[in-house]
Design an enzyme around this catalytic site. Structure first.
Site: not given
Ligand code: CTP
Length: 393
Positions: A202, A271, A281, A315, A329, A333
């Site tokens: 990303n 995610d 490759k 975040f 969240k 969490k």
């Molecule tokens: N985070 C993490 N490990 C993951 C995913 C996220 O530690 N595998 C943490 C990120 O560092 C951030 C927060 O969780 O602090 C973000 O939450 P997340 O639920 O991943 O947010 P989004 O990516 O926006 O997910 P969603 O699509 O569920 O809103």
């Protein structure tokens, strides 16, 4: 405090500032430029502060090297009044006298109180220099408006002494605010390999997390930064652990979590990851038309389940209004604070040097103005500190 005085009529107010800082319990060492000494004498500051006043790189060959010793011993360096010339020199890293070498060498926070003719202040180049220094973390105490010594009326008059002293005091408090605290920060993206050369990733630059790690270290914390791949150098004074995938980030974060008091998860962890990684490759001809994905482990939620009195900050990067999602969240969490931003807004989120965030806690939301990422880091750590003080650990 190191008080830098440059050549402007406001230099006489620096005498009042020295007294005010001392009244607030601070020890003040003064550095004067050659031009400043045209307005006030070193004797004035020596008498007021009871400390020797440094005026030259070549002051006393028997003493420790000044620009290094002053830079090192300073908790805060404040420049008041600060001319357009000194702002410009610091912005481009020039160091041709004791004050500018001290400013270049110091790791301490820098507070700048500009004072100059209104046209010089409003000039694009001066404003660009101010923006550059702000971006690098300098705190500006904006000049006020009024009649200037040159007869012009407008912005450029040195701010009130009490306002400058407030800014210095705030920085001085921050300097030691995380002494003895162990902080774990995650930052940057992760890369989930499809084959030996391709990955799902990303656009996270890592800058917000790095700014938090750096600022926490500056405040006296022992900091471990677990970082995905970024182009940023390891922050000064921080133990940086470089990882690639979400699984590696989880492992490194868990290792540092045991002794952490505060966790700030700024990483944009993927995610999803490919269910299998091709060896070598993939050739075009053999490429699959779909890549099967599976969920990665949520690092922050994993740590949240084992929280045990630690303060956890996450975040929420959302497209659109992020506060509702942040609130979810927060409880899902087991977090104390969620820093929410809308990544589709210009100037906020990924690949930007600024950010526009709302701090979401169980007590309520605080929307902050658009600011550089270091200022966001300060605000996040200020809030985390407040939560820690109210906590049980
Ligand atoms: N985070 C993490 N490990 C993951 C995913 C996220 O530690 N595998 C943490 C990120 O560092 C951030 C927060 O969780 O602090 C973000 O939450 P997340 O639920 O991943 O947010 P989004 O990516 O926006 O997910 P969603 O699509 O569920 O809103």
């Amino acid at each position: 405090m190191v008080l830098g005085v440059t050549g402007g009529i406001g230099a006489y107010k620096a005498c009042e500032l020295a007294r005010e800082l001392m009244r607030r319990g601070m020890r003040v060492k003064t550095v004067m430029t050659a031009a400043a000494q045209r307005f006030v004498t070193p004797l004035t500051f020596r008498t007021l502060t009871g400390e020797p006043v440094a005026v030259s790189l070549w002051d006393d060959p028997t003493q420790r090297v000044h620009h290094v010793s002053l830079a090192q011993e300073a908790d805060v360096v404040v420049v008041a009044p600060c001319t357009a010339n000194v702002i410009a020199k610091v912005a481009c890293g020039r160091a041709d006298d004791l004050l500018t070498t001290t400013l270049l060498a110091t790791e301490a926070p820098i507070v700048v109180a500009p004072a100059m003719n209104t046209h010089m202040w409003l000039r694009e180049v001066t404003q660009a220099n101010v923006a550059l220094l702000r971006d690098r973390g300098a705190v500006f105490v904006e000049p006020g408006s009024g009649e200037l010594a040159c007869g012009d009326v407008g912005e450029g008059r040195l701010a009130e002494v009490s306002a400058i002293a407030d800014a210095v005091e705030l920085e001085a408090r921050r300097v030691a605010s995380l002494a003895g605290v162990r902080v774990l920060v995650t930052a940057g993206p992760t890369r989930e390999p499809i084959d030996a050369v391709r990955f799902i990733g990303n656009r996270s630059s890592g800058r917000q997390g790095y700014a938090i790690a750096e600022e926490a270290a500056r405040r006296g914390a022992t900091v471990t930064l677990v970082s995905g791949p970024t182009s940023l150098p390891d922050p000064f004074g921080v133990t940086t652990v470089r990882v690639g995938t979400a699984a590696e980030m989880l492992e490194a974060a868990e290792a540092a979590f045991g002794v952490a008091d505060l966790v700030v998860a700024a990483a944009a962890v993927a995610d999803f990851r490919p269910v299998s990684t091709a060896a070598g490759k993939l050739k075009k001809a053999d490429a699959p038309s779909t890549v099967e994905l599976e969920r990665t482990v949520d690092i922050l939620a994993t740590l949240g389940a084992r929280k045990d009195g630690r303060v956890l900050v996450g975040f929420a990067a959302e497209a659109g209004d992020p506060v509702a999602a942040a609130r979810e969240k927060l409880s899902a969490k087991n977090l104390d604070l969620v820093v929410a931003n809308d990544v589709t807004e210009p100037g906020a989120g990924f690949e930007s040097s600024t950010n526009h965030v709302t701090l979401v806690t169980a007590e309520g939301d605080e929307a902050l103005p658009m600011m550089d990422k270091r200022s966001v880091a300060r605000a996040v750590l200020d809030r985390a500190r407040t939560i820690m003080e109210g906590g049980t650990r």
